[in-house]
Design an enzyme around this catalytic site. Structure first.
Site, PDB file in Angstrom:
ATOM      1  N   SER A 149      44.292  44.970  42.303  1.00  0.00           N
ATOM      2  CA  SER A 149      45.315  45.561  40.998  1.00  0.00           C
ATOM      3  C   SER A 149      45.283  47.001  40.995  1.00  0.00           C
ATOM      4  O   SER A 149      44.312  47.537  41.290  1.00  0.00           O
ATOM      5  CB  SER A 149      44.976  44.623  40.059  1.00  0.00           C
ATOM      6  OG  SER A 149      45.872  45.209  38.837  1.00  0.00           O
ATOM      7  N   TYR A 203      39.202  41.725  32.336  1.00  0.00           N
ATOM      8  CA  TYR A 203      39.807  41.476  33.548  1.00  0.00           C
ATOM      9  C   TYR A 203      39.920  42.571  34.707  1.00  0.00           C
ATOM     10  O   TYR A 203      39.695  42.511  35.828  1.00  0.00           O
ATOM     11  CB  TYR A 203      41.212  41.108  33.091  1.00  0.00           C
ATOM     12  CG  TYR A 203      42.358  41.287  34.241  1.00  0.00           C
ATOM     13  CD1 TYR A 203      43.119  42.485  34.737  1.00  0.00           C
ATOM     14  CD2 TYR A 203      42.622  40.124  35.225  1.00  0.00           C
ATOM     15  CE1 TYR A 203      44.009  42.428  35.694  1.00  0.00           C
ATOM     16  CE2 TYR A 203      43.578  40.276  36.030  1.00  0.00           C
ATOM     17  CZ  TYR A 203      44.051  41.338  36.173  1.00  0.00           C
ATOM     18  OH  TYR A 203      45.279  41.408  37.395  1.00  0.00           O
ATOM     19  N   LYS A 233      38.959  42.962  38.831  1.00  0.00           N
ATOM     20  CA  LYS A 233      40.029  43.569  39.859  1.00  0.00           C
ATOM     21  C   LYS A 233      39.613  44.877  40.764  1.00  0.00           C
ATOM     22  O   LYS A 233      39.456  44.970  41.621  1.00  0.00           O
ATOM     23  CB  LYS A 233      41.425  44.017  39.301  1.00  0.00           C
ATOM     24  CG  LYS A 233      41.990  42.851  38.898  1.00  0.00           C
ATOM     25  CD  LYS A 233      42.262  41.972  40.250  1.00  0.00           C
ATOM     26  CE  LYS A 233      43.305  40.787  39.808  1.00  0.00           C
ATOM     27  NZ  LYS A 233      43.142  39.697  40.897  1.00  0.00           N
TER      28      LYS A 233
HETATM   29  C1  RM4 Z   1      47.835  43.116  36.746  1.00  0.00           C
HETATM   30  C2  RM4 Z   1      48.438  44.655  35.811  1.00  0.00           C
HETATM   31  C3  RM4 Z   1      49.653  44.289  35.157  1.00  0.00           C
HETATM   32  C4  RM4 Z   1      49.406  42.854  34.314  1.00  0.00           C
HETATM   33  C5  RM4 Z   1      48.706  41.805  35.215  1.00  0.00           C
HETATM   34  C6  RM4 Z   1      48.320  40.377  34.086  1.00  0.00           C
HETATM   35  O1  RM4 Z   1      46.753  43.561  37.301  1.00  0.00           O
HETATM   36  O2  RM4 Z   1      47.420  44.838  34.786  1.00  0.00           O
HETATM   37  O3  RM4 Z   1      50.148  45.032  34.140  1.00  0.00           O
HETATM   38  O4  RM4 Z   1      50.495  42.350  33.844  1.00  0.00           O
HETATM   39  O5  RM4 Z   1      47.523  42.070  35.918  1.00  0.00           O
END
Ligand code: RM4
Length: 254
Positions: A144, A157, A161
């Site tokens: 991500s 989170y 990633k």
């Molecule tokens: C992604 C990023 C996005 C978020 C999702 C849940 O890695 O952070 O902005 O909407 O995650």
């Protein structure tokens, strides 16, 4: 174009979002496709139908990627059905947005176990099968933009990633001798189930959209092409790489 003609492609979290889009595009590009899914039986069956409609073999295997046994089961079922594994896409992930100071242990544990531990066990199982087969392969992880930047409600989170991104770098080194390539895609804000609740806040959605030079949030289908590219022989000399797929959001300071 059939960039994955004759390939056997496995994708985790393949019943919805980026995983489902990549599964259908892999079939369109000539692959047989196995998807792992956790809960969405109906959606998994729809993806299977879409793959079969393109004349390709399809398999859906239910399993919680946080359980190490799920990885072994997924690979074994795919080998039984297709005879082997040529491409593995690690996509399954969760992001239960939550503030840092009162973050429950259970939320941290679950997020780490699904996103990072699950990725590790799946990549390890896929790599072992590819080594056993002896003719290389390609592993693509869905990391991500959040591997590179933070989020106030993503303290549990973003480290996962970043870890997935780093796992691909180290796996690229460990598996290069086996001609197994390992790369990451780094999606920006892509409209899927993972953030549906978060982006129901229209003020936040407008703020996220305003960051994107291409003027829109991403769709799952925007990730299919980059994933297929990294999985295909067009990327035969690409390993340990990370490809931002974010509409330009990361570079947009002002
Ligand atoms: C992604 C990023 C996005 C978020 C999702 C849940 O890695 O952070 O902005 O909407 O995650």
């Amino acid at each position: 174009m059939t960039l994955l003609a004759g390939k056997r492609v496995l994708i985790t979290g393949g019943s919805t979002g980026i995983g489902a889009a990549a599964a259908v595009e892999a079939a369109r590009q000539g692959a047989d496709v196995a998807i792992n899914y956790a809960t969405s039986e109906d959606r998994a069956q729809q993806v299977i139908a879409d793959i079969q409609a393109m004349g390709r073999k399809a398999l859906a295997v239910r399993g919680d990627v946080a359980d190490p046994d799920t990885a072994q089961d997924f690979i074994a079922r795919a080998v039984e059905a297709f005879g082997g594994v040529d491409v593995f896409v690690n996509n399954a992930g969760i992001c239960p947005f939550h503030a840092l100071l009162d973050m429950p242990v259970a939320v941290v544990e679950r997020t780490f176990r699904v996103n990072l531990h699950g990725a590790y066990y799946m990549v390890q199982a896929a790599a072992n099968q590819m080594v056993k087969q002896g003719h290389g392969g390609a592993i693509v992880a869905v990391s991500s933009i959040s591997a590179l930047v933070g989020g106030e409600f993503q303290t549990h989170y973003t480290p996962t990633k970043a870890g997935v991104h780093s796992l691909m770098q180290s796996a690229a080194i460990a598996l290069g001798k086996h001609n197994i390539r390992c790369n990451s895609v780094l999606p920006g804000t892509i409209l899927t189930e993972i953030n549906r609740e978060d982006l129901a806040d229209l003020d936040k959605r407008r703020r996220m959209e305003a960051r994107v030079p291409l003027g829109r949030l991403g769709e799952a289908e925007d990730l299919a092409g980059p994933i297929i590219f990294l999985a295909s022989d067009m990327a035969q000399y690409v390993t340990g790489a990370a490809l931002l797929v974010d509409g330009g959001a990361f570079v947009n300071l002002q």
